[in-house]
Design a protein around this motif. Structure first.
Motif, mmCIF file in Angstrom:
data_model
loop_
_atom_site.group_PDB
_atom_site.id
_atom_site.type_symbol
_atom_site.label_atom_id
_atom_site.label_comp_id
_atom_site.label_asym_id
_atom_site.label_seq_id
_atom_site.Cartn_x
_atom_site.Cartn_y
_atom_site.Cartn_z
ATOM 1 N N UNK A 1 65.071 -49.796 -17.197
ATOM 2 C CA UNK A 1 65.532 -49.836 -15.804
ATOM 3 C C UNK A 1 65.235 -51.193 -15.204
ATOM 4 N N UNK A 2 66.289 -51.847 -14.698
ATOM 5 C CA UNK A 2 66.138 -53.126 -14.019
ATOM 6 C C UNK A 2 66.778 -53.004 -12.645
ATOM 7 N N UNK A 3 66.073 -53.485 -11.594
ATOM 8 C CA UNK A 3 66.559 -53.339 -10.220
ATOM 9 C C UNK A 3 66.553 -54.695 -9.521
ATOM 10 N N UNK A 4 67.694 -55.012 -8.908
ATOM 11 C CA UNK A 4 67.853 -56.309 -8.241
ATOM 12 C C UNK A 4 68.299 -56.096 -6.798
ATOM 13 N N UNK A 5 67.579 -56.767 -5.889
ATOM 14 C CA UNK A 5 67.956 -56.755 -4.476
ATOM 15 C C UNK A 5 68.530 -58.125 -4.125
ATOM 16 N N UNK A 6 69.791 -58.141 -3.667
ATOM 17 C CA UNK A 6 70.472 -59.384 -3.320
ATOM 18 C C UNK A 6 70.277 -59.672 -1.834
ATOM 19 N N UNK A 66 58.968 -47.894 -3.258
ATOM 20 C CA UNK A 66 59.630 -47.779 -4.568
ATOM 21 C C UNK A 66 59.385 -48.961 -5.490
ATOM 22 N N UNK A 67 58.666 -49.969 -5.045
ATOM 23 C CA UNK A 67 58.395 -51.132 -5.907
ATOM 24 C C UNK A 67 57.215 -50.801 -6.821
ATOM 25 N N UNK A 68 57.503 -50.134 -7.924
ATOM 26 C CA UNK A 68 56.455 -49.657 -8.825
ATOM 27 C C UNK A 68 56.216 -50.677 -9.933
ATOM 28 N N UNK A 69 54.996 -50.749 -10.461
ATOM 29 C CA UNK A 69 54.696 -51.745 -11.506
ATOM 30 C C UNK A 69 55.550 -51.582 -12.754
ATOM 31 N N UNK A 70 55.895 -50.348 -13.096
ATOM 32 C CA UNK A 70 56.670 -50.109 -14.317
ATOM 33 C C UNK A 70 58.101 -50.640 -14.220
ATOM 34 N N UNK A 71 58.620 -50.734 -13.009
ATOM 35 C CA UNK A 71 59.986 -51.222 -12.807
ATOM 36 C C UNK A 71 60.053 -51.897 -11.447
ATOM 37 N N UNK A 88 69.673 -48.103 -27.623
ATOM 38 C CA UNK A 88 68.930 -48.252 -26.374
ATOM 39 C C UNK A 88 69.767 -47.756 -25.201
ATOM 40 N N UNK A 89 69.126 -47.534 -24.072
ATOM 41 C CA UNK A 89 69.795 -47.127 -22.834
ATOM 42 C C UNK A 89 69.321 -48.063 -21.725
ATOM 43 N N UNK A 90 70.258 -48.778 -21.151
ATOM 44 C CA UNK A 90 69.915 -49.772 -20.131
ATOM 45 C C UNK A 90 70.612 -49.436 -18.822
ATOM 46 N N UNK A 91 69.827 -49.372 -17.744
ATOM 47 C CA UNK A 91 70.349 -49.157 -16.389
ATOM 48 C C UNK A 91 70.003 -50.376 -15.554
ATOM 49 N N UNK A 148 61.733 -40.712 -5.174
ATOM 50 C CA UNK A 148 62.367 -41.784 -5.940
ATOM 51 C C UNK A 148 61.446 -42.384 -7.000
ATOM 52 N N UNK A 149 60.205 -42.756 -6.693
ATOM 53 C CA UNK A 149 59.339 -43.288 -7.742
ATOM 54 C C UNK A 149 59.088 -42.283 -8.868
ATOM 55 N N UNK A 150 59.001 -40.997 -8.519
ATOM 56 C CA UNK A 150 58.818 -39.963 -9.538
ATOM 57 C C UNK A 150 60.046 -39.886 -10.431
ATOM 58 N N UNK A 151 61.217 -39.877 -9.807
ATOM 59 C CA UNK A 151 62.479 -39.828 -10.548
ATOM 60 C C UNK A 151 62.598 -41.013 -11.501
ATOM 61 N N UNK A 152 62.289 -42.199 -11.016
ATOM 62 C CA UNK A 152 62.442 -43.389 -11.850
ATOM 63 C C UNK A 152 61.393 -43.444 -12.954
#
Length: 267
Positions: free
Chosen positions: A144-149, A198-203, A37-40, A130-134
Motif C-alpha cells: 500500500x502506497x499513499x500520496x497526498x498532492x 491515518x498516517x501509520x508507520x506501516x504505510x 504481488x498485489x500493489x495498491x 481506516x487504520x485498522x482496515x489498512x
C-alpha cells in the motif's frame, strides 16, 4: 529544492526523464505479475491538485490487464447501506495486479465530511476504522502506497481558470469543485485531521508538492519505484515468424467497403 518556490523543471529534462521512469514502471509491473504481488497506490489531494494527470503518466505504458485505474462514482442507494469500505474491497487487486485509486475511501475524510454528505458520527467512525482496515490489507500482504498532492491557493485558482477557458477541459470543473475554493480552510482542517488519524508507520502518507506538475510527476513516480523492491524480470524470448507463402487470397475491391473520409489530406 522541492518546496513551493522550487524552480520549475525544464521541459527538456522532463521529457528525457519521464520515459526512463515509465520504462522502470513497466519493469515494476512485470515483477508484480511474476511474483504474484498485489500493489495498491492511493492518489488523494484537493480539486485541481494534479493527481489525475499523474495517474495518467503512471498508467500510460502499463498493461491494462495488470494495472487498472479505479475511480468510483458516488455510491448507489444500496451501497449507502453497506459497510463504508465494502464498495472499495471488491476493487482491490488479486495476485499479479496493480490498482491505482483515483480518489478512494478517503472521500469520507474529505469531500463527504466538508460538504456534509456524511454525519459527524460516520466521519469519526471512519477515522477510527481506516487504520485498522489498512493494517488488515498490509497484514494480508498487499503493498500500500499513499500520496497526498498539495497545491497552493493561487495555483489551484489558476488551474480552475484555465480549465474553464479550455473547451477540451471545460467539463472538468463541477459546482462542487468550485465550491471547494470557498471552503479551502475547511478542507485544510479536514486533511490535517485525516493525517493525524491515518498516517501509520506501516504505510505513511507521502506529500507531493504539485505547483509544478512536471516536478510532481517525476518525484512521485521515482518515489514509488524506490519504495518497492522490484527486480527486472527477463522477458520471454520471442521470434517473429516468417510470413507464410501466398495461398492465392485476394482482397475484395475497395469500393465494396466504406472508408472514413481523408480529413488529414485537407490539413
Amino acid at each position: 529544492m522541492t518546496g513551493k518556490n522550487a524552480v520549475k523543471v525544464p521541459r527538456a529534462a522532463y521529457e528525457r526523464e519521464l520515459p526512463r521512469l515509465q520504462t522502470e514502471l513497466v519493469k515494476l509491473q512485470e515483477w508484480v505479475r511474476a511474483e504474484g504481488a498485489r500493489l495498491v497506490v492511493v492518489f488523494e489531494g484537493r480539486d485541481a491538485a494534479g493527481e489525475g494527470g499523474t495517474i495518467k503518466r503512471v498508467a500510460e505504458h502499463l498493461n491494462p490487464r495488470v494495472a487498472r485505474i479505479v475511480a468510483l462514482p458516488k455510491p448507489t442507494e444500496r451501497e449507502r447501506t453497506q459497510w463504508y469500505f465494502q464498495r472499495y474491497v471488491e476493487h482491490l487487486p488479486a495476485a499479479g495486479e496493480i490498482v491505482l485509486f483515483d480518489r478512494s475511501w478517503y472521500n469520507r475524510a474529505g469531500v463527504e465530511h466538508v460538504m456534509g454528505f456524511c454525519t459527524k458520527e460516520e466521519h469519526q467512525l471512519f477515522l477510527r476504522q481506516c487504520p485498522i482496515f489498512e493494517r488488515m490489507l498490509l497484514e494480508d500482504g498487499i503493498l500500500l502506497r499513499r500520496y497526498w498532492f498539495s497545491v497552493s491557493d493561487t495555483e489551484q485558482q489558476e488551474r480552475f481558470r484555465r480549465r474553464m477557458e479550455d473547451p477540451t477541459r471545460r467539463w472538468k470543473p463541477s459546482p462542487m469543485d468550485l465550491e471547494s475554493i470557498t471552503r479551502r480552510k475547511a478542507y485544510s482542517r479536514a486533511k490535517d485531521e485525516m493525517l493525524v488519524h491515518t498516517d501509520i508507520p506501516e504505510a505513511p502518507w507521502f506529500v507531493v508538492e504539485n505547483d509544478d506538475k512536471r516536478r510532481a510527476r517525476l518525484n512521485m513516480i521515482a518515489h514509488l519505484l524506490s519504495s518497492v523492491p522490484y527486480q527486472e524480470v527477463p522477458p520471454p524470448v520471442l521470434e517473429l515468424p516468417e510470413r507464410p507463402p501466398s495461398t492465392g487470397y485476394q482482397r475484395p475491391p475497395r469500393d465494396l467497403q466504406t472508408y472514413v473520409p481523408d480529413h488529414a489530406a485537407s490539413l
